[in-house]
Each structure stands twice: as structure tokens, then as C-alpha cells.
Scaffold this motif. Sequence first.
Motif, short mmCIF file in Angstrom:
data_model
loop_
_atom_site.label_atom_id
_atom_site.label_comp_id
_atom_site.label_asym_id
_atom_site.label_seq_id
_atom_site.Cartn_x
_atom_site.Cartn_y
_atom_site.Cartn_z
N THR A 43 -9.31 66.77 66.00
CA THR A 43 -10.40 67.71 65.84
C THR A 43 -11.28 67.60 67.08
O THR A 43 -11.19 66.63 67.83
CB THR A 43 -11.19 67.41 64.56
OG1 THR A 43 -11.48 66.02 64.49
CG2 THR A 43 -10.41 67.84 63.31
N GLY A 44 -12.13 68.60 67.30
CA GLY A 44 -12.84 68.77 68.57
C GLY A 44 -13.57 67.57 69.12
O GLY A 44 -13.24 67.08 70.21
N THR A 45 -14.57 67.09 68.42
CA THR A 45 -15.39 66.00 68.94
C THR A 45 -14.58 64.71 69.04
O THR A 45 -14.66 63.99 70.04
CB THR A 45 -16.63 65.79 68.05
OG1 THR A 45 -17.30 67.04 67.89
CG2 THR A 45 -17.58 64.79 68.66
N THR A 46 -13.79 64.43 68.03
CA THR A 46 -12.97 63.22 68.06
C THR A 46 -12.02 63.25 69.25
O THR A 46 -11.89 62.27 69.98
CB THR A 46 -12.18 63.07 66.74
OG1 THR A 46 -13.11 63.00 65.65
CG2 THR A 46 -11.31 61.82 66.75
N GLY A 47 -11.37 64.38 69.46
CA GLY A 47 -10.44 64.51 70.58
C GLY A 47 -11.12 64.32 71.92
O GLY A 47 -10.58 63.68 72.83
N LYS A 48 -12.32 64.87 72.05
CA LYS A 48 -13.07 64.73 73.30
C LYS A 48 -13.39 63.26 73.58
O LYS A 48 -13.17 62.76 74.69
CB LYS A 48 -14.36 65.55 73.21
CG LYS A 48 -15.23 65.50 74.44
CD LYS A 48 -16.46 66.41 74.23
CE LYS A 48 -17.28 66.57 75.48
NZ LYS A 48 -18.10 65.42 75.80
N ILE A 49 -13.86 62.57 72.57
CA ILE A 49 -14.23 61.16 72.73
C ILE A 49 -13.00 60.30 73.02
O ILE A 49 -13.01 59.45 73.91
CB ILE A 49 -14.99 60.65 71.49
CG1 ILE A 49 -16.34 61.36 71.37
CG2 ILE A 49 -15.18 59.13 71.54
CD1 ILE A 49 -17.05 61.13 70.05
N VAL A 50 -11.92 60.53 72.26
CA VAL A 50 -10.69 59.75 72.49
C VAL A 50 -10.18 59.95 73.91
O VAL A 50 -9.84 59.00 74.60
CB VAL A 50 -9.61 60.10 71.44
CG1 VAL A 50 -8.25 59.55 71.85
CG2 VAL A 50 -10.00 59.58 70.06
N HIS A 51 -10.14 61.19 74.36
CA HIS A 51 -9.68 61.46 75.72
C HIS A 51 -10.57 60.80 76.77
O HIS A 51 -10.08 60.16 77.69
CB HIS A 51 -9.59 62.96 75.97
CG HIS A 51 -9.28 63.29 77.40
ND1 HIS A 51 -8.05 63.01 77.97
CD2 HIS A 51 -10.05 63.82 78.39
CE1 HIS A 51 -8.08 63.38 79.24
NE2 HIS A 51 -9.28 63.86 79.52
N GLU A 52 -11.89 60.95 76.61
CA GLU A 52 -12.81 60.39 77.59
C GLU A 52 -12.73 58.87 77.65
O GLU A 52 -12.86 58.28 78.72
CB GLU A 52 -14.25 60.79 77.25
CG GLU A 52 -14.54 62.25 77.54
CD GLU A 52 -15.93 62.68 77.06
OE1 GLU A 52 -16.59 61.91 76.32
OE2 GLU A 52 -16.33 63.81 77.41
N ARG A 53 -12.50 58.22 76.52
CA ARG A 53 -12.53 56.76 76.47
C ARG A 53 -11.16 56.11 76.72
O ARG A 53 -11.09 54.90 76.96
CB ARG A 53 -13.08 56.29 75.13
CG ARG A 53 -14.49 56.81 74.82
CD ARG A 53 -15.61 55.89 75.19
NE ARG A 53 -15.56 54.59 74.61
CZ ARG A 53 -16.02 54.26 73.41
NH1 ARG A 53 -16.58 55.17 72.64
NH2 ARG A 53 -15.92 53.02 72.99
N THR A 54 -10.08 56.90 76.61
CA THR A 54 -8.74 56.31 76.77
C THR A 54 -7.93 56.98 77.88
O THR A 54 -6.91 56.45 78.28
CB THR A 54 -7.93 56.42 75.47
OG1 THR A 54 -7.65 57.80 75.22
CG2 THR A 54 -8.66 55.78 74.31
N ASP A 55 -8.36 58.14 78.31
CA ASP A 55 -7.64 58.95 79.29
C ASP A 55 -6.28 59.45 78.78
O ASP A 55 -5.45 59.89 79.55
CB ASP A 55 -7.48 58.20 80.62
CG ASP A 55 -7.41 59.15 81.80
OD1 ASP A 55 -8.02 60.22 81.74
OD2 ASP A 55 -6.69 58.82 82.78
#
Length: 148
Positions: A43-55
Motif C-alpha cells: 500500500t502507498g505509505t508502507t511501500g514508500k517507507i519500505v523503499h526509502e529505508r531498504t532500497d
Amino acid sequence: MQSPEVPKTKRIVLIAHDNKKEDLVEWVQLHKEILSKHHLYATGTTGKIVHERTDLPVHRFLSGPLGGDQQIGAKIVDGEIDVVIFFWDPLTAQPHDPDVKALLRIAVLYNIPIANNRRSADYLISSDLLASSYKKTTIDYSTGLPIY
């Protein structure tokens, strides 16, 4: 019609309610090597955070309250999701609770493995089935019989 086989490379959905996002991100970081071999959705916010923190690359749907849970449910029905990791918060009322329940119902109906907390996610990610293809079974609810 859904494929009778779950592919070796899984399509894994990551979802977390606000109070569980940090826990999910920590879990993803611990299992980054394994998860990098699969297709990740969120989902939107979760995906954004996961991507930013794990690449890790993450396909993002809308935020859950804006329809992301329903988008994921539709992908499950279309046979395009293999695993759901959903760290949900059982102690906080969610404005989109009916959507959450509908998503969980669809996942169970279509025999999708779901982890709703860190321990169950650990069991799923450590399963030998995660790295192999296998035939999936669903139930024909009009007859009550399995479909292979």
C-alpha cells in the motif's frame, strides 16, 4: 482464470497499519536478501517507507484508506498475488476497517498465505515453499471440493 501453479518468484504484498510500520520495516531489513529475490508490492505509505529505508523496489498501490486494500484484493482475485504480509494493529480502530476485513476475507477465500505479525511472517519467509514453485489448491465454494 488463475494459474494452478504458484511461481518460484513470489509476488509478496507488504502492508502495515501506522503503529506497525516501523516493525514491518525492521522485519524487511532483516530479510532483505530473501525479499530481493521476489516481487514486492505494498500500500502507498508502507511501500514508500519500505523503499526509502531498504532500497528494495516496491510497486505501490494507493494508501489503504484510499482504496489500496481493495486494489490488492482485486489482484488476489486475478491471481496476481502469492503472499500477504500484513502487520495490522488490533488495538487501534481503523477508518477503513471494512476494507481491511474484505482484504483478509479475499486472501483466505483464495488460499493466500497471510502473516499478520512478525512471528508468522518469520515462519512464512523461512518456508522452503517460498523459494520454489508449487501447485496451489483453492476451494470451489459451490461444491465444497478442492480445485487443483
